[in-house]
Design a protein around this motif. Structure first.
Motif, short mmCIF file in Angstrom:
data_model
loop_
_atom_site.label_atom_id
_atom_site.label_comp_id
_atom_site.label_asym_id
_atom_site.label_seq_id
_atom_site.Cartn_x
_atom_site.Cartn_y
_atom_site.Cartn_z
N ALA A 431 0.83 -1.21 0.00
CA ALA A 431 0.00 0.00 0.00
C ALA A 431 0.86 1.26 0.00
O ALA A 431 0.58 2.22 -0.71
CB ALA A 431 -0.94 -0.01 1.20
N THR A 432 1.93 1.24 0.79
CA THR A 432 2.84 2.39 0.81
C THR A 432 3.51 2.57 -0.54
O THR A 432 3.62 3.70 -1.06
CB THR A 432 3.91 2.21 1.90
N VAL A 433 3.95 1.47 -1.13
CA VAL A 433 4.56 1.54 -2.45
C VAL A 433 3.58 2.11 -3.48
O VAL A 433 3.93 2.97 -4.30
CB VAL A 433 5.05 0.15 -2.90
N GLY A 434 2.33 1.65 -3.43
CA GLY A 434 1.33 2.13 -4.38
C GLY A 434 1.10 3.62 -4.27
O GLY A 434 1.02 4.32 -5.28
N ARG A 435 1.01 4.12 -3.04
CA ARG A 435 0.81 5.57 -2.86
C ARG A 435 1.99 6.36 -3.42
O ARG A 435 1.81 7.41 -4.03
CB ARG A 435 0.62 5.89 -1.38
N ALA A 436 3.19 5.84 -3.22
CA ALA A 436 4.38 6.53 -3.73
C ALA A 436 4.41 6.51 -5.26
O ALA A 436 4.66 7.53 -5.90
CB ALA A 436 5.64 5.87 -3.17
N MET A 437 4.13 5.35 -5.85
CA MET A 437 4.25 5.21 -7.29
C MET A 437 3.20 6.01 -8.04
O MET A 437 3.47 6.52 -9.14
CB MET A 437 4.14 3.73 -7.68
N GLU A 449 13.27 7.88 -0.07
CA GLU A 449 12.59 9.14 0.23
C GLU A 449 11.14 9.12 -0.28
O GLU A 449 10.24 9.66 0.37
CB GLU A 449 13.35 10.31 -0.40
N ASP A 450 10.93 8.51 -1.45
CA ASP A 450 9.57 8.40 -1.97
C ASP A 450 8.68 7.58 -1.02
O ASP A 450 7.52 7.93 -0.78
CB ASP A 450 9.58 7.73 -3.36
N LEU A 451 9.23 6.50 -0.49
CA LEU A 451 8.47 5.67 0.44
C LEU A 451 8.16 6.41 1.74
O LEU A 451 7.06 6.31 2.27
CB LEU A 451 9.24 4.38 0.74
#
Length: 455
Positions: A431-437, A449-451
């Motif tokens: 979920a965290t990766v999805g929000r960042a991407m 930093e994106d994460l």
């Protein structure tokens, strides 16, 4: 209220119209040039390229403000010996392009330009590029030949790469249209068509192909799954991936998930396409339009085929923006053996950018090699990010199918064994990766930093 008569749609130019005649003439010449090049044997390629190098250098020296200044300071040798001419040419760098922004490297009259574009500026000030109509059609027929190996009438293909300021999306779009495919130009990061809408449309239209980055293909798979669809059952045969490099481990995971073939294309803002795939899925260099060198990034010494180094590109037939020994900053390796498809053009593998290497204890680690080491560990998911913190390598990885603690330990052990570098490895949730991407133009460049910003 008066009802306005709608404006009738523009008709297709009649066969004898000047626009139609112009397109057909340029296209036929471009196809003839491409087929003539393909008819060469490998021994004839280099002399053929060096003949055109001499012509391109003379043209750049005469017409380009940038190269006129370059050669006023140090004129190149006589072009009769192409190898000596090439070796004597100074490098063109990204800084030169930035200093010349926006039109300092344009060699053709501005009235002859068909397209103008710019880089995203994500790694510094943007650089510009331009092409004439002949440049555009020459590149497009090559792309058409490539996509024609996989798509044709009856196939729907989503183009999910940036259209803004880009040549690549329109190049692929037009090539697909020419071979008879139905094009769905969704782009990326669009308020009109966010990635969730793209996923819903893929489920509804069941395309034969998607043009996107590998990481975007992963994100689309996740969204479709969350919506209750089985992406592998939607009929996607081919993912044409562009915009980022990818490790074999990641490619294999994407291929298994989608039950689709992944084929590469590679290019830069300044040159448009540099490598296009054949029917065997290998990326062939556009050696009919560019001369390629692979050099040591530090010493600029030439490297043998099969060795990874920096790709240096010289245009051979460019009208709008000739580039001489342009240092792309990209790491590639050129295969020493011919492709089974029989093309005379060599094949290339893109390994990422030299600037993306991580320096750990004074030793450089290529991100692509690190990605392979991380994602090939059993129990890893689809996503990871890495960076240097307090002079130590830190890796965050999605874990699936095994206990996260054991997966992270196995990754740390493997990285130390392979690269001699100690690493701190921790889990990150999807979920965290999805929000960042979903906020990133290039999600393959995911960073620590994106994460953190997406938590």
């Amino acid at each position: 209220m008066a009802i306005l008569h709608p404006t009738p749609p523009a008709a297709t130019p009649p066969p004898n119209s000047p626009a139609r005649e112009r397109y057909c003439a340029v296209r036929e010449q471009a196809l003839a040039e491409l087929h003539a090049f393909e008819a060469l044997d490998r021994a004839r390629v280099r002399p053929w390229q060096l003949d055109r190098l001499s012509e391109q250098v003379a043209y750049a020296r005469r017409e380009s403000p940038f190269y006129r200044r370059q050669f006023a300071e140090a004129a190149p040798p006589d072009g009769s010996d192409g190898e000596k001419l090439l070796a004597a040419l100074p490098f063109t760098t990204k800084k030169d392009l930035r200093d010349g922004y926006p039109l300092g490297l344009i060699a053709a009259p501005l009235t002859s330009l068909a397209r103008y574009g710019e880089s995203t500026g994500s790694t510094g000030s943007p650089t510009s590029s331009a092409i004439t109509y002949r440049d555009w059609v020459r590149g497009n027929v090559s792309t058409e030949q490539s996509v024609g190996h996989r798509y044709g009438p009856g196939d729907t293909v989503f183009v999910a790469i940036p259209y803004e300021l880009s040549f690549a999306a329109y190049d692929v779009d037009r090539a697909l249209e020419t071979v008879g495919a139905t094009v769905v130009g969704v782009g990326i990061l669009s308020a009109v068509c966010p990635i969730e809408r793209t996923a819903r449309m893929i489920a509804a239209l069941r395309p034969a192909g998607i043009v996107c980055s590998p990481t975007r293909a992963l994100r689309l798979f996740d969204l479709l799954t969350e919506m209750g669809h089985d992406p592998a059952a939607l009929g996607v045969r081919t993912v044409l991936y562009v915009g980022e490099t990818c490790s074999p481990a990641k490619l294999a995971k994407i291929s298994r998930m989608w039950q689709a073939e992944l084929v590469p294309a590679y290019g830069t803002t300044e040159t448009n396409s540099l490598a296009l795939s054949c029917g065997h899925g290998r990326a062939h260099l556009t050696e009919d339009r560019h001369l390629f060198e692979v050099l040591d990034p530090l010493t600029a010494a030439p490297l043998a085929d099969g060795t990874t180094g920096e790709l240096v590109v010289t245009t051979l037939v460019a009208e709008a923006m000739p580039l001489l020994r342009y240092r792309t900053g990209d790491l590639v390796s050129i295969a020493p053996e011919p492709c089974p498809c029989g093309s005379v053009r060599r094949t290339v593998r893109h390994h990422g950018r030299a600037s993306d290497r991580l320096l750990v204890d004074g030793r450089p680690i290529d991100r692509l090699d690190l990605e392979e080491a991380v994602l090939s560990v059993p129990g890893t998911g689809l996503y990871y990010a890495a960076g240097i913190r307090d002079e130590r390598l830190h890796i965050r990885v999605e874990c699936a199918g095994r206990a996260a603690r054991q997966v992270c330990t196995d990754i740390a052990d493997g990285v130390e064994a392979r690269f001699g570098a100690a690493a701190t490895v921790t889990e990150v949730d999807r979920a965290t990766v999805g929000r960042a991407m979903d906020r990133m133009l290039k999600p393959g460049n995911l960073t620590l930093e994106d994460l953190e910003a997406a938590r």
